[in-house]
Design a protein around this motif. Structure first.
Motif, PDB file in Angstrom:
ATOM      1  N   MET A  22      32.705 -34.180  93.239  1.00 40.29           N
ATOM      2  CA  MET A  22      32.306 -33.156  94.198  1.00 40.29           C
ATOM      3  C   MET A  22      32.298 -31.791  93.548  1.00 40.29           C
ATOM      4  SD  MET A  22      33.948 -32.056  97.839  1.00 40.29           S
ATOM      5  CE  MET A  22      35.278 -31.131  97.123  1.00 40.29           C
ATOM      6  N   ASN A  23      33.298 -31.499  92.751  1.00 40.24           N
ATOM      7  CA  ASN A  23      33.418 -30.184  92.163  1.00 40.24           C
ATOM      8  C   ASN A  23      32.463 -29.933  90.997  1.00 40.24           C
ATOM      9  OD1 ASN A  23      35.404 -28.876  93.762  1.00 40.24           O
ATOM     10  ND2 ASN A  23      36.853 -30.366  92.987  1.00 40.24           N
ATOM     11  N   LEU A  63      34.566 -35.918 107.184  1.00 40.26           N
ATOM     12  CA  LEU A  63      34.019 -34.994 108.164  1.00 40.26           C
ATOM     13  C   LEU A  63      34.138 -33.582 107.615  1.00 40.26           C
ATOM     14  CD1 LEU A  63      35.860 -36.183 111.406  1.00 40.26           C
ATOM     15  CD2 LEU A  63      33.430 -36.438 110.948  1.00 40.26           C
ATOM     16  N   LEU A  64      33.113 -32.797 107.838  1.00 41.53           N
ATOM     17  CA  LEU A  64      33.187 -31.363 107.559  1.00 41.53           C
ATOM     18  C   LEU A  64      33.068 -30.696 108.917  1.00 41.53           C
ATOM     19  CD1 LEU A  64      33.269 -28.980 105.598  1.00 41.53           C
ATOM     20  CD2 LEU A  64      30.769 -29.173 105.406  1.00 41.53           C
ATOM     21  N   VAL A  65      34.144 -30.055 109.342  1.00 37.77           N
ATOM     22  CA  VAL A  65      34.209 -29.517 110.701  1.00 37.77           C
ATOM     23  C   VAL A  65      34.574 -28.032 110.638  1.00 37.77           C
ATOM     24  CG1 VAL A  65      35.342 -29.729 112.947  1.00 37.77           C
ATOM     25  CG2 VAL A  65      34.984 -31.764 111.545  1.00 37.77           C
ATOM     26  N   ILE A  98      30.541 -24.743 101.584  1.00 38.57           N
ATOM     27  CA  ILE A  98      30.032 -25.649 102.620  1.00 38.57           C
ATOM     28  C   ILE A  98      28.777 -26.407 102.180  1.00 38.57           C
ATOM     29  CG2 ILE A  98      28.991 -25.735 104.937  1.00 38.57           C
ATOM     30  CD1 ILE A  98      31.182 -23.738 105.798  1.00 38.57           C
ATOM     31  N   PRO A  99      27.763 -25.780 101.594  1.00 38.39           N
ATOM     32  CA  PRO A  99      26.583 -26.555 101.188  1.00 38.39           C
ATOM     33  C   PRO A  99      26.902 -27.673 100.187  1.00 38.39           C
ATOM     34  CG  PRO A  99      26.057 -24.229 101.216  1.00 38.39           C
ATOM     35  CD  PRO A  99      27.557 -24.343 101.391  1.00 38.39           C
ATOM     36  N   ARG A 100      27.774 -27.377  99.218  1.00 36.51           N
ATOM     37  CA  ARG A 100      28.143 -28.383  98.213  1.00 36.51           C
ATOM     38  C   ARG A 100      28.947 -29.527  98.840  1.00 36.51           C
ATOM     39  NH1 ARG A 100      31.925 -26.957  93.246  1.00 36.51           N
ATOM     40  NH2 ARG A 100      32.531 -25.488  94.859  1.00 36.51           N
ATOM     41  N   ILE A 101      29.848 -29.202  99.746  1.00 32.76           N
ATOM     42  CA  ILE A 101      30.657 -30.235 100.402  1.00 32.76           C
ATOM     43  C   ILE A 101      29.795 -31.059 101.343  1.00 32.76           C
ATOM     44  CG2 ILE A 101      32.596 -30.616 101.977  1.00 32.76           C
ATOM     45  CD1 ILE A 101      33.852 -28.081 100.621  1.00 32.76           C
ATOM     46  N   ARG A 102      28.885 -30.419 102.053  1.00 36.57           N
ATOM     47  CA  ARG A 102      27.963 -31.140 102.932  1.00 36.57           C
ATOM     48  C   ARG A 102      27.131 -32.136 102.116  1.00 36.57           C
ATOM     49  NH1 ARG A 102      24.702 -27.138 106.058  1.00 36.57           N
ATOM     50  NH2 ARG A 102      26.535 -26.983 107.364  1.00 36.57           N
ATOM     51  N   ARG A 105      32.779 -27.785 115.586  1.00 40.11           N
ATOM     52  CA  ARG A 105      31.392 -28.168 115.310  1.00 40.11           C
ATOM     53  C   ARG A 105      31.366 -28.990 114.024  1.00 40.11           C
ATOM     54  NH1 ARG A 105      26.563 -24.597 113.342  1.00 40.11           N
ATOM     55  NH2 ARG A 105      28.305 -23.414 112.518  1.00 40.11           N
ATOM     56  N   VAL A 106      30.769 -30.184 114.099  1.00 32.33           N
ATOM     57  CA  VAL A 106      30.650 -31.058 112.934  1.00 32.33           C
ATOM     58  C   VAL A 106      29.485 -30.573 112.083  1.00 32.33           C
ATOM     59  CG1 VAL A 106      30.231 -33.406 112.131  1.00 32.33           C
ATOM     60  CG2 VAL A 106      31.656 -33.026 114.148  1.00 32.33           C
ATOM     61  N   LEU A 107      29.769 -30.270 110.813  1.00 27.51           N
ATOM     62  CA  LEU A 107      28.757 -29.813 109.876  1.00 27.51           C
ATOM     63  C   LEU A 107      28.296 -30.933 108.949  1.00 27.51           C
ATOM     64  CD1 LEU A 107      30.384 -26.412 108.835  1.00 27.51           C
ATOM     65  CD2 LEU A 107      28.709 -26.827 110.645  1.00 27.51           C
ATOM     66  N   GLY A 108      29.120 -31.982 108.825  1.00 27.09           N
ATOM     67  CA  GLY A 108      28.780 -33.121 107.983  1.00 27.09           C
ATOM     68  C   GLY A 108      29.650 -34.298 108.333  1.00 27.09           C
ATOM     69  N   ILE A 109      29.053 -35.498 108.269  1.00 22.11           N
ATOM     70  CA  ILE A 109      29.807 -36.729 108.547  1.00 22.11           C
ATOM     71  C   ILE A 109      29.155 -37.877 107.803  1.00 22.11           C
ATOM     72  CG2 ILE A 109      28.501 -37.158 110.659  1.00 22.11           C
ATOM     73  CD1 ILE A 109      31.076 -38.456 111.810  1.00 22.11           C
TER      74      ILE A 109
END
Length: 93
Positions: free
Chosen positions: A89-90, A15-17, A63-67, A2-6
């Motif tokens: 990002m960090n 991609l966040l999968v 996940i929220p921060r990476i998205r 499931r793709v969570l972010g692209i």
């Protein structure tokens, strides 16, 4: 999977999968490249995926921060040199 972010820029895509531990990463990448190749080639006839990729495992708490980072990718890549992307990002920049 499931793709969570692209999101992407001219030379790469993030991609966040989320996928099962019984699914191999190479199959996820193969499927993503295969599905997107047709779409890309209809719009850019000279499009080709590179044979390489990078992958990282992340905590569900990140996940929220990476998205968010992925959603802001174009502005981050435009503003920061590539060696600062991970830091951006960090730190939540």
């Amino acid at each position: 999977a499931r793709v969570l972010g692209i999101n992407g820029v001219a030379d790469h895509v993030h991609l966040l999968v989320k996928f099962s531990s019984t699914t191999s990463l190479c199959n996820v990448v193969k499927d993503a490249k295969g599905v997107s190749s047709r779409f890309a080639n209809e719009r850019m006839p000279t499009f080709k995926w590179r044979p390489t990729y990078a992958a990282f495992s992340v905590s569900r708490w990140d996940i929220p921060r990476i998205r968010d980072y992925i959603a802001r990718q174009k502005s981050i890549m435009h503003a920061a040199p590539s060696n600062r992307n991970w830091k951006a990002m960090n730190s939540g920049e």
